[in-house]
Design an enzyme around this catalytic site. Structure first.
Site, short mmCIF file in Angstrom:
data_model
loop_
_atom_site.label_atom_id
_atom_site.label_comp_id
_atom_site.label_asym_id
_atom_site.label_seq_id
_atom_site.Cartn_x
_atom_site.Cartn_y
_atom_site.Cartn_z
N GLU A 29 0.73 -1.18 -0.04
CA GLU A 29 -0.14 -0.13 -0.14
C GLU A 29 1.05 1.11 -0.12
O GLU A 29 1.69 1.31 0.90
CB GLU A 29 -0.85 0.03 1.22
CG GLU A 29 -2.00 -1.19 1.26
CD GLU A 29 -2.55 -1.28 2.65
OE1 GLU A 29 -2.48 -0.42 3.61
OE2 GLU A 29 -3.04 -2.68 2.85
N SER A 61 -5.26 -4.47 0.75
CA SER A 61 -5.66 -5.80 1.09
C SER A 61 -4.46 -6.67 1.44
O SER A 61 -3.53 -7.11 0.56
CB SER A 61 -6.43 -6.43 -0.07
OG SER A 61 -6.45 -7.97 -0.03
N GLU A 62 -4.02 -6.88 2.69
CA GLU A 62 -3.13 -7.61 3.20
C GLU A 62 -3.07 -8.95 2.55
O GLU A 62 -1.90 -9.53 2.23
CB GLU A 62 -2.75 -7.53 4.66
CG GLU A 62 -2.57 -6.26 5.31
CD GLU A 62 -3.71 -5.27 5.36
OE1 GLU A 62 -3.30 -4.08 5.52
OE2 GLU A 62 -4.89 -5.97 5.31
N HIS A 131 -1.94 -0.67 16.25
CA HIS A 131 -0.85 -0.25 15.51
C HIS A 131 0.40 -0.37 16.10
O HIS A 131 1.27 0.44 15.42
CB HIS A 131 -1.34 1.20 14.94
CG HIS A 131 -2.46 1.54 14.25
ND1 HIS A 131 -3.71 1.72 14.91
CD2 HIS A 131 -2.88 1.68 12.76
CE1 HIS A 131 -4.72 1.70 13.92
NE2 HIS A 131 -4.16 1.90 12.75
#
Length: 328
Positions: A29, A61-62, A131
């Site tokens: 990304e 979309s990992e 995170h």
């Protein structure tokens, strides 16, 4: 020698590998020029040199990112995929654990999976519980994966080149708070062998075994304790799995004491495995139990004062070292 930041070091290592091998490419990304060359600018400038077909910005979309990387690796390429923040690896664990890590085993060694998964994390910048986690122990538990994390810019350059060269998947963990750290640039072609620790500081009284950002804390504490007559040897693992057992055991056999330190939560962490192995193999040389320091067993808080309370403190490290020395 010129100095470089860790961000620049990683960029140079990737740039160099891409120039040497057309099979090396990046995907993730926001990694391309149109998106700014990566959130942390590690891939900045590479689109202009190699084109969008080798610096590929992907959808959010990992699963798709890692799945594409696995497929490309099986086809003979050497992908470097980026999962922006380490907590997001949970989305693509099937691709990592059941595919990338196991394909060599399940094919009788016929299908290596040479890919690097770059990811970023770190406590102390207010990114909150979803995170900030250090999840290295998840991957250290999986056979077939190398787990790597640098503590300085020079090692970042050398470890990244070695990771791209590897024929097995590598989880490459970058700490947000380390991107701006500077080191002398070791120059083109520099590699740090995977699985080889560094003795960051020699000492005689206790071995402090750590990796990543907490190496900085360890070195600061060791410098302070030198003034009090306590000599701390600091071992920077650099590669967490497989770790350099020989260097760790040699250090503990010399000092007779050991403390493990990591930013990840203390229970069930990498430090527990290190401690267990040290106590099994250095029992007759140990002068006391192996001690552990790690993060608080809770989600990383968002509030700044709570986040700072979550992080292992230098005072805690000093306290554990002095307790091990019988000086608490």
């Amino acid at each position: 020698m010129a100095e470089i930041t860790m961000t620049q070091a990683l960029n140079k290592a990737i740039d160099e590998a891409m120039a040497e091998d057309d099979g090396v490419f990046c995907l993730g990304e926001d990694v391309a020029a149109k998106q700014g060359g990566g959130v942390f600018k590690v891939t900045s400038g590479l689109t202009e040199k190699y084109g969008e077909h080798r610096i590929r910005a992907t959808p959010i979309s990992e699963t798709a990112i890692v799945g594409a990387a696995v497929g490309a690796a099986l086809a003979g390429q050497r992908p470097i995929c980026e999962i922006m923040l380490m907590n997001f690896v949970g989305v693509c664990m099937d691709q990592i654990v059941n595919h990338a890590a196991k394909l060599r085993f399940m094919s009788g060694g016929q299908t290596p999976c040479p890919m690097v998964l770059r990811t970023t994390t770190g406590v102390g910048v207010g990114f909150g519980g979803q995170h900030s986690d250090m999840l290295e122990a998840w991957f250290a538990h999986v056979a077939g994966i190398h787990v790597v994390t640098p503590s300085n810019a020079a090692d970042a350059r050398g470890l990244m080149r070695a990771s791209i060269d590897a024929n097995d998947p590598v989880i490459f963990i970058e700490n947000i708070l380390c991107y701006g750290l500077t080191s002398e640039d070791p120059g083109p072609g520099y590699r740090v062998p995977l699985g080889k620790a560094a003795v960051a500081k020699e000492g005689t009284d206790i071995s402090l075994i750590t990796y990543g950002r907490t190496v900085l804390d360890a070195l600061e504490v060791a410098g302070e304790l030198d003034k009090e007559g306590i000599s701390v040897e600091v071992i920077d693992l650099r590669t967490i799995a497989p770790y350099d057992e020989e260097t760790v055991l040699a250090s503990v056999n010399k000092t007779g004491r050991a403390l493990t330190l990591h930013e990840a939560v203390r229970p069930f962490g990498t430090g527990a495995e290190l401690a267990a192995n040290i106590q099994e193999k250095c029992w007759d040389k140990l002068k006391g139990p192996v001690r552990r320091v790690g993060g608080t067993f809770a989600a990383v808080p968002f509030a700044s004062h709570l986040e700072q309370a979550w992080i292992p403190t230098k005072e805690e490290i000093v306290g554990q070292i002095k307790a091990s020395m019988g000086k608490a």
